[in-house]
Design an enzyme around this catalytic site. Sequence first.
Site, short mmCIF file in Angstrom:
data_model
loop_
_atom_site.label_atom_id
_atom_site.label_comp_id
_atom_site.label_asym_id
_atom_site.label_seq_id
_atom_site.Cartn_x
_atom_site.Cartn_y
_atom_site.Cartn_z
N GLU A 489 0.86 -1.18 0.00
CA GLU A 489 0.00 0.00 0.00
C GLU A 489 0.90 1.24 0.00
O GLU A 489 1.21 1.77 -1.04
CB GLU A 489 -0.94 -0.03 1.20
CG GLU A 489 -2.20 0.75 0.95
CD GLU A 489 -3.43 0.19 1.67
OE1 GLU A 489 -4.45 0.85 1.61
OE2 GLU A 489 -3.36 -0.88 2.30
N GLU A 761 -2.21 0.49 13.44
CA GLU A 761 -3.38 0.82 12.63
C GLU A 761 -4.68 0.58 13.40
O GLU A 761 -5.64 1.32 13.27
CB GLU A 761 -3.38 -0.07 11.38
CG GLU A 761 -4.57 0.12 10.46
CD GLU A 761 -4.43 -0.67 9.17
OE1 GLU A 761 -3.70 -1.68 9.17
OE2 GLU A 761 -5.04 -0.26 8.17
#
Length: 907
Positions: A489, A761
Amino acid sequence: MKLNYFSRGFVSMLLLLLCSQLLFAQVTVMNTRCENLANPIGLDIAAPRFSWQLKGKDRDILQTAYEIEVFTGSPKGAKAWTSGKVNSDSSVFVSYKGENLKSGTRYFWHVRVWDNKGKMSKWSEFANWHTGLFEASDWKAKWIGGVADSSSDQPSPLLRKEFQTAKKIRSAIAYITAKGMYEAKVNGTRVGDAYLSPGWTSYNKRLQYQVYDITDMLRQGQNAIAVTLGNGWYRGNIGFQGQRNYYGKDIGLLFQLDITYTDGSKASVISDESWKTSTGRIRSSEIYHGETIDNRLDQKGWELVGFDDAGWKPAISALPYEHALVATLNEPIRKKEEFKPAKMITTPSGEKIIDFGQNMVGWVKVKVRGNKGDSIKIYHAEILDKAGNFYTTNLRAARQENIYILGGDDEEIFEPHFTFQGFRYIRIEGYPGEIKPENFTAITLYSDMKPTGEFTSSNALINQLQHNIQWGQRGNFLDVPTDCPQRDERLGWTGDAQVFYRTASFNFGVNNFFSKWLKDLALDQLDNGSVPFVIPNVLGKDASGSAGWADAATIIPWQNYLAYGDKKTLSEQYASMEKWVGFMSANSKDDLWNKGFHFGDWLFYRPDDDNDGRSAITDKYLIAQCFYANSTQLVINAASVLGKSADVEKYTALLNKIKAAFNREYVTPSGRLVSSSQTAYVLALHFDMLPEGIRQQAADRLSENISNYGDHLTTGFLGTPYLCHVLTRFGKTEQAFKLLMQESYPSWLYPVKMGATTIWERWDGQKPDSSFQTPGMNSFNHYAYGAIGDWMYRTIAGLDTEEGFAGYKKISIKPHIGGGLSHAKAVLQTNYGQLSSEWKIDANGTTYNFEIPANTSATVYLPEAPGDKIFENGKPLSASRIKVNSSEGGRTGLVLGSGIYNLTVIK
Ligand code: BGC
């Protein structure tokens, strides 16, 4: 009485000293900056802005006037501008207003100021900046490509050129960029200390070039230039769908060296078909997957004069780049910290791994001796699993492996060039001989932002949290603000960036970093005003328009203005801000924006076995309406700063309608929100969605909700940044402290207790039993939840700018004591200088220390009510020169000019 020679000398010296005392202030001008940078090279801004700081021993220093002079070529060169004495207190972002600047030219400038005692400073030391290339026609170089290699690994092309310099060189300036990434050498020495150049912009709109002064690297006579190219973001694998060649399938180089000889004559060395190309030791290089280097294929000496390149092919002439070439505004990616192994581990499954003790971003330098053909593999991971084994499943498709094949020489040193890894641990395979710690060094790489903020306290867990926030920022500020640095990502997710911006602006100087990124945001914004999920946009135009993500378009320019007083970026982004609000309006019916795809309150609290509905779900359209209102409010704010009064009126009318629609649709007559989550109440309160009369009761509901979860937060990406601010605003700071100090999941300190060294996260990336959250979305280096840093600086230490005097020209300091802390301190390097706030509690009372930079003033709101118990340097406040201006909410308001203050409040 007759004075002898000696005493006459003494008296005249005394007189001179007295005169200079009268004429010259003790004020000195220092830290001169051009566009926030010290002596930048390669600015293509027609009217760059100057900033400086005042320093002096006295308190209450203010600037009343300044004078700037700019000279071309050298401090003795022709005057390009003199401002004359300008009566103004501006010392930050003063624009150049002289003659038109020339391309490729160095300018020298200095400044002097007058202070509020009427005294003049000395001229500052000369600073300089070097312009970039203003016109397309300044580029003589041609785009060239390297040898076309059919191998699917895409080995890095090498490009080389030798040339003669016949005369003595006065200056040699290189302008370099690439489609892909480049590393350039001159006579075997690396040009500059930037990595992963030219950085990442929306390459289908603009490409940055870098400028280097290489005068000292050239010799009179024969010279060699050697450039290696890599795939980079341009054509490497980017995005989580395995896509390649997003910007094009051919990488290439643009290189121009402009030489001026001491006799004034000029020459240029440019990239063209006369360059030669081949491939060498870098066999493949991918951002996600790592780099393969084979030293058996090293073309020894190819970077030096005299290398026999007869077997090399001519460089391929490539099509010109058809979009804008721009100079680089933000700080380059540089090598920063180095880490030696903290622990050498053999895992239960028998693997050899090294723990560097810190989750970081960069790569590992490896030293080795072995036989030709020996192959070493270095794998990277952020965390070990429950059993203590190397865990890489959360990297998804990103391989993060560097492969080094030995040439068999004495000692060989390997480190990659066009990739980076997110890791704390490495696993080593195939290393010949014993794996010794001294042969492995982890090196961090990130945008070289100036560290500007520190927050410390008496609580070690909070200090570790602050450490984790700052390391989350280091690892994810790699030319663009990325969501994460390890899995497939590493993209400029807009939501994450806006959530974290204010915290980021405390920790490091991010003005240029974000000004650069915001330009790409505006360029990638769709014609209908929608803003892509990621900037640079590599996900396509349908991936756009999510509430709280797209709002980066309004939130970041506004907060960037607050943090730095940067009106120019605000004004440049204004059209983009308006366009985003325009998109929401166009997609609303009866002022209600309730369609389209939204991420919602991403990663909010969701217990595994949610049988009784404890998940904290917030209606996505309720969220959307709140952000619609907030973005409209920020356009109003910007319009008012930029003097656009008609827009202020227009958007105020719109905002009233948006709020009315919100109250019709999402608020019951008794003031209850349709979603009873913390995020719903936080957004409605923070963005002033509710009528005044029902705000306090809404805040009480929020507070009750938090208590019902046992003093835990349940917010996701969108509610988290404002949660504690809302509690403070409605008189519930004690509860905000409870959330901050909470050690069990979900909380900020839970990951800290689990040994985190960066922000995770998810609130429960690793569960209490050490098992992991779902590997598809479980990064251990994701800064979003680090947004609490903003509350730590602005509420615990109490440092804030007054909104009407953005960038800390006027400062508000409102410390909050609580959470069982006995000490807290924040230091911030503002554009004016060092600002700090510290409090300490002991048996006798509370001590406060403040530092207010010159040319600013502050209002300090002490938590204590006005009275005789406040002392300055041991004397009662009433006996000092400090003015008590008000008491706000039971606090004592003190007006402080610049200087250092020590206040005590006796119990
Ligand atoms: C990213 C996030 C991002 C999100 C969108 C994820 O894959 O890592 O941080 O904001 O997608 O919801």
